[in-house]
Design an enzyme around this catalytic site. Structure first.
Site, short mmCIF file in Angstrom:
data_model
loop_
_atom_site.label_atom_id
_atom_site.label_comp_id
_atom_site.label_asym_id
_atom_site.label_seq_id
_atom_site.Cartn_x
_atom_site.Cartn_y
_atom_site.Cartn_z
N GLY A 109 15.55 0.62 -5.72
CA GLY A 109 15.50 -0.46 -4.74
C GLY A 109 16.88 -1.07 -4.55
N GLY A 110 17.12 -2.16 -5.26
CA GLY A 110 18.36 -2.93 -5.11
C GLY A 110 19.63 -2.08 -5.07
N LYS A 122 13.53 -1.28 1.28
CA LYS A 122 12.61 -2.43 1.43
C LYS A 122 12.87 -3.16 2.76
CE LYS A 122 11.98 -2.57 -3.52
NZ LYS A 122 11.71 -3.33 -4.73
N GLU A 174 4.66 -3.80 -4.65
CA GLU A 174 4.77 -4.97 -3.77
C GLU A 174 3.64 -4.97 -2.74
OE1 GLU A 174 8.88 -4.29 -2.83
OE2 GLU A 174 9.41 -4.94 -4.85
P1 PGA Z 1 14.57 -2.06 -7.96
O1 PGA Z 1 13.29 -1.61 -7.09
O2 PGA Z 1 15.40 -0.83 -8.17
O3 PGA Z 1 15.25 -3.08 -7.12
O4 PGA Z 1 14.05 -2.60 -9.24
C1 PGA Z 1 12.66 -0.39 -7.31
C2 PGA Z 1 11.48 -0.25 -6.39
O5 PGA Z 1 10.80 -1.25 -6.14
O6 PGA Z 1 11.21 0.83 -5.86
#
Ligand code: PGA
Length: 250
Positions: free
Chosen positions: A234-235, A10, A101
């Protein structure tokens, strides 16, 4: 099918952070040849950090890199856009399109996402097409209908087999610490597989990733669920230790 473990970094970190993170990933992957036998690793840094990541992973073909978005247009007067062709030219193997997003903040529609996926395929970059319902849609019992519709309208028209990836990312699970249960993930992934079979050739060869708060603690159960062919993370992909722990779970 080899599982795909994809990190979506991200809009995080500096150039130095990106260099440190990829160096950390390499340090964990290099001494573990079994890891790349059982899964494919992908990182999707912010686009400006792609050259640094490319440089760092030179000589480590077991780690691929990609981008988080591309333009729906081929080239021309589209200020600020990055084309799929430019991503290919920069060595990207994959591009994420239609992340929730972007659907939310950039108001991207299925039609735009479909164009992006088409541009990616034309440039020989594998699109990771994201779909997923919101909490309200799930509560209203519309999760399956929403995901089917998104998928149907975001898929590029394909007459012959092309490598594409679908990511099921329930919006309520992204960055929240809540995940779909392995049973719910299996249910939705099986529905997606069925939907794919109506629109693309060799639907059984399309990887369907789960995304939304995947972590080392829940990865094994989610990745073992039916029709779950990997994760979009993500995170947890911002910590090499967690990212590689998820890959080991695959
Ligand atoms: P997250 O994000 O693992 O932080 O929930 C996943 C993503 O948006 O691809």
């Amino acid at each position: 099918m080899k599982k795909l473990i994809a990190g979506n970094w991200k809009m995080n970190g500096s150039m130095d952070d990106a260099r440190a993170l990829i160096a950390d990933v390499i340090n964990k992957v290099e001494p573990d040849p079994d890891l790349s036998k059982s899964c494919e690793l992908l990182v999707c840094p912010p686009v400006l950090h792609i050259p640094a990541v490319r440089h760092a992973i030179h000589g480590f073909p077991q780690i691929k890199f990609g981008a988080q978005d591309c333009s729906p247009f081929k080239n021309g007067a589209y200020t600020g856009d990055i084309s799929a062709e430019m991503l290919k030219d920069s060595g990207c193997s994959y591009v994420i399109v239609g992340h929730s997003e972007r659907r939310q903040y950039q108001k991207e529609t299925d039609a735009v996402i479909q164009q992006k996926a088409e541009r990616a395929l034309e440039s020989d970059v594998i699109p990771i097409i994201c779909v997923g319902e919101t909490a309200e849609e799930r509560e209203a019992g519309k999760a399956e209908a929403v995901v089917s519709e998104q998928l149907k309208h975001s898929l590029p028209p394909l007459n012959t087999f092309h490598q594409i990836v679908v990511a099921y990312e329930p919006v309520w699970a992204i960055g929240t610490g809540n995940t779909a249960s392995p049973e719910d993930a299996a249910h939705m992934h099986t529905l997606i597989r069925g939907e794919l079979a109506q629109h693309v050739k060799d639907a059984d060869k399309v990887r369907i990733l789960y995304g939304g708060s995947m972590k080392p603690e829940n990865a094994e159960a989610l990745l073992a669920a039916e029709n779950v062919d990997g994760g979009l993370i993500g995170g947890a992909s911002l910590k090499a230790e967690d990212f590689i722990a998820i890959a080991r779970a695959a």
